[in-house]
Design an enzyme around this catalytic site. Structure first.
Site, PDB file in Angstrom:
ATOM      1  N   GLN A 279      -1.964  -2.415  42.727  1.00  0.00           N
ATOM      2  CA  GLN A 279      -1.285  -2.643  41.458  1.00  0.00           C
ATOM      3  C   GLN A 279       0.131  -3.181  41.635  1.00  0.00           C
ATOM      4  OE1 GLN A 279      -1.494   1.159  39.446  1.00  0.00           O
ATOM      5  NE2 GLN A 279      -3.723   1.151  39.401  1.00  0.00           N
TER       6      GLN A 279
ATOM      7  N   HIS B 175       0.425   2.707  40.670  1.00  0.00           N
ATOM      8  CA  HIS B 175       1.329   3.347  39.708  1.00  0.00           C
ATOM      9  C   HIS B 175       2.797   3.011  39.953  1.00  0.00           C
ATOM     10  CE1 HIS B 175      -1.814   6.636  38.504  1.00  0.00           C
ATOM     11  NE2 HIS B 175      -2.349   5.429  38.594  1.00  0.00           N
TER      12      HIS B 175
END
Length: 378
Positions: free
Chosen positions: A91, A155
């Site tokens: 991510q 995250h």
């Protein structure tokens, strides 16, 4: 609750129109038809963020590390020189971008990214600024680094929003493996921070001067905030946050407040579906305005519509959905969500970001290897 089909939606909307709280909203809703998406630009590799410059040009980040200018006619320029190296994986990558509120005077832009650490495999969210000079960023400096750095590719957050005082909100994820740190004020894990444009902590931040707390922190107990926008009337920061298995949230961020993660959540553990933490509510924890259970939509990007370009939609809140592959319109009555509508479902694409353009129209980014900027035509 799983998404409803269009026939069921209209049946429920007609029934809701008879209720006093929604009666004044029903005539507006009846005027609106789903807008048609038109492609402004394409060929963007996993674009993450879109921001408008005063002259109508667009800044677009690509997750792998390129920051580009897209002209109003859709011409995609070569990547800007001067962007620091990003740790693009999972991510992570080049994330949000915003122009300075005084861009016309100082030509500054700010961006967030996953910055590689000194230790092999470590990284963390960082914020940099630079001056836009043609197709180059000059005077580049990193003004904020999330502490501590951690391993993994999950995250990172990270949205950037200027408040009315010109201070910069930065949303920071819990890095997945360090979720318990979201309740600890001695680190930046799972926090929203508020900084000056040079990276310093403003003296009026809620934890400034408190022993054992980092002065940049504005709120805590967050999991992974990837949507953030300032309310056009109140100036409050609204966010959307990824839950785990279910439990995605829409929140108004409380100054110095605890938003619960991971001790208070409606989400569940992956796979087993078992409860996380202590429960779903607690008196000292900010309750979400809305949550999505049991299926996550994976919200990303958030924008209030202030224009009148779409009949009946002024004042609505729009958010992208990655897993949900839609653009969601939330109709508001004050701070209450009274209706949800899912748009662009036929595209079958992940919606990464949504912004209102200078023309008052909505623009969205699709998240794939051939990503597009779409404009919603009324």
């Amino acid at each position: 609750m799983p998404p409803i089909d269009r026939r069921t939606f209209h049946r429920l909307a007609a029934r809701a129109a008879a209720l006093p709280v929604l009666a004044t909203l029903a005539p507006q809703a009846a005027q609106a038809a789903e807008p048609r998406p038109s492609t402004v630009a394409r060929g963007l590799q996993n674009p993450w963020s879109l921001a408008f410059l005063p002259d109508g040009r667009m800044l677009v980040t690509e997750k792998r590390g390129q920051l580009r200018i897209v002209e109003p006619d859709g011409t995609v320029r070569a990547p800007l020189a001067g962007v620091p190296r990003v740790d693009a994986g999972g991510q992570g990558g080049l994330l949000d971008v915003v122009p300075d509120p005084r861009f016309a005077d100082n030509q500054r832009v700010y961006w967030s990214f996953s910055e590689p650490g000194d230790d092999r495999g470590s990284n963390g969210t960082a914020v940099a600024r630079g001056r836009l000079d043609g197709n180059t960023l000059s005077d580049v400096r990193v003004i904020f680094r999330q502490q501590p750095k951690a391993g993994g590719g999950s995250h990172f957050g990270s949205r950037l929003v200027f408040d009315r005082d010109g201070k910069l909100f930065v949303t920071l994820g819990d890095r997945f493996s360090r979720k318990d740190d979201a309740q600890v004020l001695a680190n930046h894990i799972g926090k929203i921070v508020r900084i000056d444009t040079d990276g310093r902590a403003p003296a009026d931040n809620p934890f400034a001067g408190q022993n054992g707390a980092l002065p940049e922190i504005w709120s805590y107990g967050h999991r992974n905030v990837q949507g953030a926008a300032l309310h056009p009337a109140t100036g409050e920061l609204w966010i959307t946050e990824h839950g785990p298995q279910g439990g995605d949230e829409l929140n108004i961020v409380g100054r110095g407040r605890n938003h619960g993660w991971p001790v208070i959540t409606t989400g569940r553990n992956y796979g087993t579906g078992t409860r996380i933490g202590e429960g779903e509510v607690r008196d000292d924890v900010v309750a979400p305005l809305k949550h999505w259970v049991p299926v996550s939509i994976a919200p990303s990007g958030l924008a209030f519509l202030t224009s009148t370009r779409y009949p009946g939609w002024q004042g609505s809140l729009f958010l992208g959905a990655l897993r949900g592959q839609a653009l969601l319109r939330l109709e508001l009555d004050g701070n209450q969500v009274v209706r949800e509508e899912r748009l662009l479902t036929r595209l079958g694409e992940r919606i990464r970001d949504v912004r209102q353009g200078p023309d008052g129209l909505l623009y969205v980014l699709t998240d794939n290897a051939d990503g597009r900027i779409l404009r919603l035509e009324p």
